[in-house]
Design a protein around this motif. Structure first.
Motif, PDB file in Angstrom:
ATOM      1  N   TYR A 299      94.952  48.331   9.936  1.00  0.00           N
ATOM      2  CA  TYR A 299      95.204  49.490  10.797  1.00  0.00           C
ATOM      3  C   TYR A 299      94.109  49.619  11.852  1.00  0.00           C
ATOM      4  O   TYR A 299      94.405  49.762  13.050  1.00  0.00           O
ATOM      5  N   ASP A 300      92.855  49.533  11.429  1.00  0.00           N
ATOM      6  CA  ASP A 300      91.774  49.695  12.403  1.00  0.00           C
ATOM      7  C   ASP A 300      91.736  48.527  13.379  1.00  0.00           C
ATOM      8  O   ASP A 300      91.401  48.696  14.554  1.00  0.00           O
ATOM      9  N   TRP A 301      92.077  47.354  12.914  1.00  0.00           N
ATOM     10  CA  TRP A 301      92.170  46.188  13.794  1.00  0.00           C
ATOM     11  C   TRP A 301      93.202  46.435  14.891  1.00  0.00           C
ATOM     12  O   TRP A 301      92.981  46.120  16.066  1.00  0.00           O
ATOM     13  N   LEU A 302      94.342  47.040  14.522  1.00  0.00           N
ATOM     14  CA  LEU A 302      95.423  47.261  15.487  1.00  0.00           C
ATOM     15  C   LEU A 302      95.069  48.308  16.537  1.00  0.00           C
ATOM     16  O   LEU A 302      95.445  48.174  17.705  1.00  0.00           O
ATOM     17  N   VAL A 303      94.347  49.356  16.140  1.00  0.00           N
ATOM     18  CA  VAL A 303      94.116  50.467  17.079  1.00  0.00           C
ATOM     19  C   VAL A 303      92.867  50.291  17.929  1.00  0.00           C
ATOM     20  O   VAL A 303      92.684  51.007  18.917  1.00  0.00           O
ATOM     21  N   ASP A 313      98.500  52.415  20.076  1.00  0.00           N
ATOM     22  CA  ASP A 313      98.425  53.835  19.773  1.00  0.00           C
ATOM     23  C   ASP A 313      98.463  53.995  18.246  1.00  0.00           C
ATOM     24  O   ASP A 313      99.178  53.251  17.561  1.00  0.00           O
ATOM     25  N   PRO A 314      97.677  54.925  17.668  1.00  0.00           N
ATOM     26  CA  PRO A 314      97.660  55.079  16.205  1.00  0.00           C
ATOM     27  C   PRO A 314      99.034  55.241  15.574  1.00  0.00           C
ATOM     28  O   PRO A 314      99.305  54.656  14.518  1.00  0.00           O
ATOM     29  N   SER A 315      99.915  56.048  16.186  1.00  0.00           N
ATOM     30  CA  SER A 315     101.247  56.222  15.597  1.00  0.00           C
ATOM     31  C   SER A 315     102.047  54.918  15.675  1.00  0.00           C
ATOM     32  O   SER A 315     102.809  54.583  14.763  1.00  0.00           O
ATOM     33  N   ALA A 316     101.850  54.144  16.752  1.00  0.00           N
ATOM     34  CA  ALA A 316     102.524  52.843  16.867  1.00  0.00           C
ATOM     35  C   ALA A 316     101.982  51.863  15.830  1.00  0.00           C
ATOM     36  O   ALA A 316     102.724  51.047  15.276  1.00  0.00           O
ATOM     37  N   ALA A 317     100.666  51.948  15.559  1.00  0.00           N
ATOM     38  CA  ALA A 317     100.067  51.086  14.540  1.00  0.00           C
ATOM     39  C   ALA A 317     100.652  51.406  13.164  1.00  0.00           C
ATOM     40  O   ALA A 317     100.899  50.501  12.363  1.00  0.00           O
ATOM     41  N   MET A 318     100.885  52.688  12.894  1.00  0.00           N
ATOM     42  CA  MET A 318     101.516  53.088  11.630  1.00  0.00           C
ATOM     43  C   MET A 318     102.902  52.452  11.511  1.00  0.00           C
ATOM     44  O   MET A 318     103.279  51.937  10.453  1.00  0.00           O
ATOM     45  N   GLN A 319     103.662  52.501  12.595  1.00  0.00           N
ATOM     46  CA  GLN A 319     105.001  51.915  12.588  1.00  0.00           C
ATOM     47  C   GLN A 319     104.935  50.411  12.343  1.00  0.00           C
ATOM     48  O   GLN A 319     105.749  49.855  11.614  1.00  0.00           O
ATOM     49  N   GLN A 320     103.937  49.760  12.950  1.00  0.00           N
ATOM     50  CA  GLN A 320     103.831  48.314  12.785  1.00  0.00           C
ATOM     51  C   GLN A 320     103.462  47.952  11.345  1.00  0.00           C
ATOM     52  O   GLN A 320     103.977  46.975  10.798  1.00  0.00           O
ATOM     53  N   LEU A 321     102.579  48.741  10.732  1.00  0.00           N
ATOM     54  CA  LEU A 321     102.252  48.495   9.329  1.00  0.00           C
ATOM     55  C   LEU A 321     103.502  48.588   8.465  1.00  0.00           C
ATOM     56  O   LEU A 321     103.716  47.768   7.559  1.00  0.00           O
ATOM     57  N   SER A 322     104.330  49.594   8.728  1.00  0.00           N
ATOM     58  CA  SER A 322     105.552  49.790   7.943  1.00  0.00           C
ATOM     59  C   SER A 322     106.552  48.662   8.163  1.00  0.00           C
ATOM     60  O   SER A 322     107.356  48.354   7.280  1.00  0.00           O
ATOM     61  N   MET A 323     106.510  48.037   9.340  1.00  0.00           N
ATOM     62  CA  MET A 323     107.456  46.969   9.660  1.00  0.00           C
ATOM     63  C   MET A 323     107.052  45.623   9.058  1.00  0.00           C
ATOM     64  O   MET A 323     107.868  44.696   9.014  1.00  0.00           O
TER      65      MET A 323
END
Length: 425
Positions: A299-303, A313-323
């Motif tokens: 997560y921190d790597w993505l944001v 964006d943090p919310s986009a990173a959350m979506q990517q983790l879920s995907m």
């Protein structure tokens, strides 16, 4: 004041300044901590520690011995004198000494997010010096001491207990730290937040925080010139970079750091479907801290912003983790999303009013309606003066319609705007 007491006299609420005897005779990696849960007290009482040094200014004092003796005669006159103390004398009476900054940074009493930002900022500034020294000493081949990072872990742990969103939000919006140190501090706080959401014991939350700090220690041992990466080790060749997990683990094990911390270092790039490295472990073959670290680190790597591009964006990173189906422990991922928030601090959202806004604080009572600050008009395609909105109390006048696309505001210096919005909040 420091005071030596027998192990049998320990009580909850005491601040342990030092454990006497060998470090290997007790199950604690910390030497200084608040005794704040019964499990830790029971572990201490059953350990081989002969005695402890407590700090009575940072925790409760030893209770005086109870000796049965006649109660002294009441002194009503004293009460009447106190009541008749002249107002001028009361006004001139010295105020009690204020608590030191060190005490406030290790307190776990709840604070509002706004108040905690200042504390979190001081923790970050103090912690950076410690972490940079640890990574430098690793680079020079010196042994890593767990005690060196204990104060950092303790203060990050306390910050998350005081307010679960402030420290993580601060790390999302600060730009003035080198990537490696910002990443270490952010992942440490994320590990503590996740551990708290999972209801791990305070001792295990602190261990998780220490693991977050040490995950990428092995980067210091890679045969590369880190300065050539501009402080961003994501630019290291992938074949070389993969070695950092094993190198960090081996060094931590040789240094006597607790095994769960060293295992997290080894396993934070493993994935539960077996596609990770260095050993391709699957499922619960990966340790609990290893599975937690995989989520927090990714997560921190993505944001995080890179030199040549802006982080997700943090919310986009959350979506990517879920995907990333099968990559992460689904139960832990759900806990992580609950801990960080549906719209984490620093997220850019689109409002029904046609404005873009950044999330600046969470509303735990209604995670879908955080406090936001507007900064961009979609209709006018330009920045606008910021307006702060608490969505849970705007009575439907505005609402979030979804996460904003970065392409919409790609032409502006958003990292600078983000930091200014956060600082002003």
């Amino acid at each position: 004041m420091l005071k030596r007491i027998e192990i049998s006299d320990l009580e909850l609420g005491m601040f342990v300044h030092k454990l006497e005897g060998s470090w290997f005779k007790h199950p604690f990696w910390r030497s200084k901590f608040v005794l704040d849960d019964q499990d830790t007290l029971d572990e201490l009482l059953s350990s081989d520690v002969p005695a402890v040094i407590i700090d009575t200014e940072r925790g409760i004092d030893l209770r005086p011995a109870r000796i049965e003796r006649p109660a002294p005669a009441a002194a009503p006159a004293a009460a009447s004198v106190a009541l008749k103390e002249p107002p001028l004398r009361r006004a001139l009476r010295p105020a009690p000494a204020a608590r030191s900054e060190e005490v406030s940074l290790t307190s776990t009493l709840p604070l509002s997010q706004a108040r905690e930002f200042g504390h979190a900022n001081r923790v970050v500034d103090r912690s950076r010096k410690v972490i940079s020294k640890v990574f430098l000493e690793a680079r020079l081949g010196k042994t890593i001491r767990a005690e060196a990072v204990e104060p950092v872990v303790e203060e990050i742990f306390a910050s998350v207990q005081r307010n679960p969103h402030a420290f993580n939000g601060l790390m999302r919006c600060k730009r003035d730290l080198e990537y490696v140190y910002r990443h270490a501090l952010a992942v440490s706080a994320l590990m503590v937040s996740l551990g708290k959401q999972m209801k791990l014991s305070p001792a295990d939350q602190r261990l998780a925080g220490m693991a977050g700090l040490m995950l990428d220690l092995g980067v210091s041992y890679l045969p590369v010139d880190l300065e050539s990466t501009g402080g961003d080790f994501r630019r290291i060749d992938e074949r070389i970079f993969r070695e950092h997990a094993r190198l960090g683990h081996d060094q931590l094990m040789a240094s006597g750091v607790p095994e769960p911390v060293a295992l997290a270092c080894l396993e934070h790039h493993e994935r539960v479907d077996g596609t990770g490295y260095p050993h391709g472990l699957k499922g619960d073959k990966i340790s609990l801290f290893g599975r937690m670290a995989a989520i927090c680190d990714t997560y921190d790597w993505l944001v995080n912003d890179a030199q040549d591009q802006m982080g997700l964006d943090p919310s986009a990173a959350m979506q990517q983790l879920s995907m990333l189906h099968g990559a992460f422990d689904p139960g832990l991922l759900t806990c992580f999303i609950d801990a960080v928030g549906l719209y984490p601090i620093g997220s850019v959202v689109e409002l029904a009013s046609g404005r873009l806004a950044m999330v600046i604080s969470q509303d735990d009572a209604d995670p879908a309606k955080p406090r936001v600050k507007t900064f961009f008009s979609l209709a006018e395609r330009k920045p606008v003066p910021p307006v702060e909105i608490l969505l849970s109390q705007c009575y439907g006048e505005d609402r979030i319609v979804g996460a904003a696309s970065q392409e919409v505001y790609s032409g502006i210096d958003f990292p600078m705007i983000r930091e200014k919005l956060f600082a002003s909040a």
